[in-house]
Design a protein around this motif. Sequence first.
Motif, PDB file in Angstrom:
ATOM      1  N   GLU A   1      34.302  35.955  38.934  1.00 16.71           N
ATOM      2  CA  GLU A   1      34.773  36.355  40.262  1.00 16.71           C
ATOM      3  C   GLU A   1      36.076  35.648  40.605  1.00 16.71           C
ATOM      4  O   GLU A   1      36.992  36.247  41.182  1.00 16.71           O
ATOM      5  CB  GLU A   1      33.700  36.027  41.299  1.00 16.71           C
ATOM      6  CG  GLU A   1      32.380  36.761  41.086  1.00 16.71           C
ATOM      7  CD  GLU A   1      31.331  36.356  42.104  1.00 16.71           C
ATOM      8  OE1 GLU A   1      31.704  35.736  43.119  1.00 16.71           O
ATOM      9  OE2 GLU A   1      30.151  36.651  41.890  1.00 16.71           O
ATOM     10  N   VAL A   2      36.176  34.358  40.252  1.00 16.19           N
ATOM     11  CA  VAL A   2      37.402  33.608  40.541  1.00 16.19           C
ATOM     12  C   VAL A   2      38.581  34.203  39.784  1.00 16.19           C
ATOM     13  O   VAL A   2      39.659  34.423  40.347  1.00 16.19           O
ATOM     14  CB  VAL A   2      37.217  32.124  40.177  1.00 16.19           C
ATOM     15  CG1 VAL A   2      38.539  31.376  40.280  1.00 16.19           C
ATOM     16  CG2 VAL A   2      36.174  31.473  41.080  1.00 16.19           C
TER      17      VAL A   2
ATOM     18  N   ALA B   1      38.929  37.167  38.743  1.00 14.63           N
ATOM     19  CA  ALA B   1      39.239  38.527  39.198  1.00 14.63           C
ATOM     20  C   ALA B   1      40.207  38.516  40.367  1.00 14.63           C
ATOM     21  O   ALA B   1      40.854  39.526  40.658  1.00 14.63           O
ATOM     22  CB  ALA B   1      37.958  39.256  39.589  1.00 14.63           C
ATOM     23  N   GLY B   2      40.324  37.371  41.051  1.00 12.61           N
ATOM     24  CA  GLY B   2      41.232  37.251  42.179  1.00 12.61           C
ATOM     25  C   GLY B   2      42.580  36.705  41.747  1.00 12.61           C
ATOM     26  O   GLY B   2      42.858  36.538  40.553  1.00 12.61           O
ATOM     27  N   PRO B   3      43.461  36.410  42.709  1.00  7.71           N
ATOM     28  CA  PRO B   3      44.791  35.882  42.379  1.00  7.71           C
ATOM     29  C   PRO B   3      44.690  34.496  41.751  1.00  7.71           C
ATOM     30  O   PRO B   3      43.893  33.661  42.178  1.00  7.71           O
ATOM     31  CB  PRO B   3      45.504  35.842  43.734  1.00  7.71           C
ATOM     32  CG  PRO B   3      44.407  35.829  44.750  1.00  7.71           C
ATOM     33  CD  PRO B   3      43.267  36.591  44.162  1.00  7.71           C
TER      34      PRO B   3
ATOM     35  N   ALA C   1      44.904  31.266  43.835  1.00 13.28           N
ATOM     36  CA  ALA C   1      43.750  30.860  44.634  1.00 13.28           C
ATOM     37  C   ALA C   1      42.649  30.215  43.797  1.00 13.28           C
ATOM     38  O   ALA C   1      41.603  29.837  44.333  1.00 13.28           O
ATOM     39  CB  ALA C   1      43.180  32.074  45.372  1.00 13.28           C
ATOM     40  N   ALA C   2      42.886  30.075  42.495  1.00 16.92           N
ATOM     41  CA  ALA C   2      41.830  29.599  41.593  1.00 16.92           C
ATOM     42  C   ALA C   2      41.865  28.094  41.363  1.00 16.92           C
ATOM     43  O   ALA C   2      41.009  27.565  40.644  1.00 16.92           O
ATOM     44  CB  ALA C   2      41.936  30.319  40.248  1.00 16.92           C
TER      45      ALA C   2
ATOM     46  N   GLU D   1      52.026  34.831  37.229  1.00 16.81           N
ATOM     47  CA  GLU D   1      51.464  34.980  38.582  1.00 16.81           C
ATOM     48  C   GLU D   1      51.629  33.711  39.417  1.00 16.81           C
ATOM     49  O   GLU D   1      51.893  33.791  40.621  1.00 16.81           O
ATOM     50  CB  GLU D   1      49.978  35.320  38.499  1.00 16.81           C
ATOM     51  CG  GLU D   1      49.665  36.652  37.872  1.00 16.81           C
ATOM     52  CD  GLU D   1      48.172  36.895  37.854  1.00 16.81           C
ATOM     53  OE1 GLU D   1      47.469  36.430  38.776  1.00 16.81           O
ATOM     54  OE2 GLU D   1      47.685  37.537  36.901  1.00 16.81           O
TER      55      GLU D   1
END
Length: 380
Positions: A37-38, A40-42, A45-46, A77
């Motif tokens: 889930e982490v 899968a996001g930007p 933000a990880a 990114e």
Amino acid sequence: MSLDDIPLPPGAAREGGPTTNWSALFHAYGTATDTAEVLAGPLEAAGDHLWSAILHQGSVWPATPPVLSSVAGRLAEAPLLGLRFVRDVASSVRFGDGAEELRAEVAAAPTREWTAAYVAADEDEQVDLWSDDDGTGDLVLAAAALDCWDLLPELVDPVAAFLDDPDERVRTCAWATVTRLLDHPAAAAAHGPHLLPRLTRAAGAAGSVEERAALVMDLGDLGGDPAAFLADPSPLVRCAAATTRPLADDPAAHAELLAAARTPTAFDALSDLPRFGGGPARWTLVAVLCDRVRDLSRLHEPALAALPHAFRLAPCPDLGPYLKAHFPTGLPEHPTPEQASLARELAARDDLWSPVNGNRRITLAQLGLPVDRETWWAVG
């Protein structure tokens, strides 16, 4: 869950993409299903997850190799975050010549069975597995570290893409990261011959003091010659050069270290560089100085300059190395003038003798030195 579900080593699934079976991996806080889930996001933000679960206090876990590969593929990114993560992982898995011996030990252990039991267990059972472990759990972590180690040569090109980034912070971080990757012999053999001359040119052309100092230290890490930078106009760059391994026996480098240590907080202007890990740069200065210069008549003035910063941590990185150099076998019955002076100045500072300062007690006890003020007064 069958053993076939467990990617040890991650192999084809190590990219951290949709083929990775996260439920068959674990990190510092348990099964790694939340990692999917982490990721899968930007990426920006990880950070909390990366430095808590995936790289926990410098330790890697079975979930770390696929995350490392995923982050390296997404550097564009969030370059600073991604480069620092790659560098920190690379710094945590520096095997050198010991990799193959450990690999044989891992191969002979039931690491897949242990991992299968661990990811299938509840939280209490996982604690029990570590408590009852016969060493297999540690070898599971060793296998993860070896997987990360094996990835390092593949990461040089993605990282090197940022060596000419227009952002100085990104360039500096990229050089620091690629320097760690080149600790791997295969990476060094493939990339060192062209990266070392390139780093030498970059250091000479760097516009800011901070970038130049960072590149000079990276140059030293790669075995280049930073001696020319002992004549740099900036005392920060001169001191940075003096800390490098190639100049460990250079008298001019020792003189620069001693000069900088008389006002140690000045070197903290470099503390934001990736290599210092968020700690004050002066701690590196003090450690290197006390390792290389053993003459107390030369170390004494820097030791006194460290007193205002003493006992804020335990063991104390500001004063501890000086205390060890001055009192290697405890307080002497017949002190030298330097020993007596440091003892007297230490005892005289009221701010260092608060009864609630546990850092002082821990530091002194670990060095085999008395923890009561009266004994120090008596020496001085």
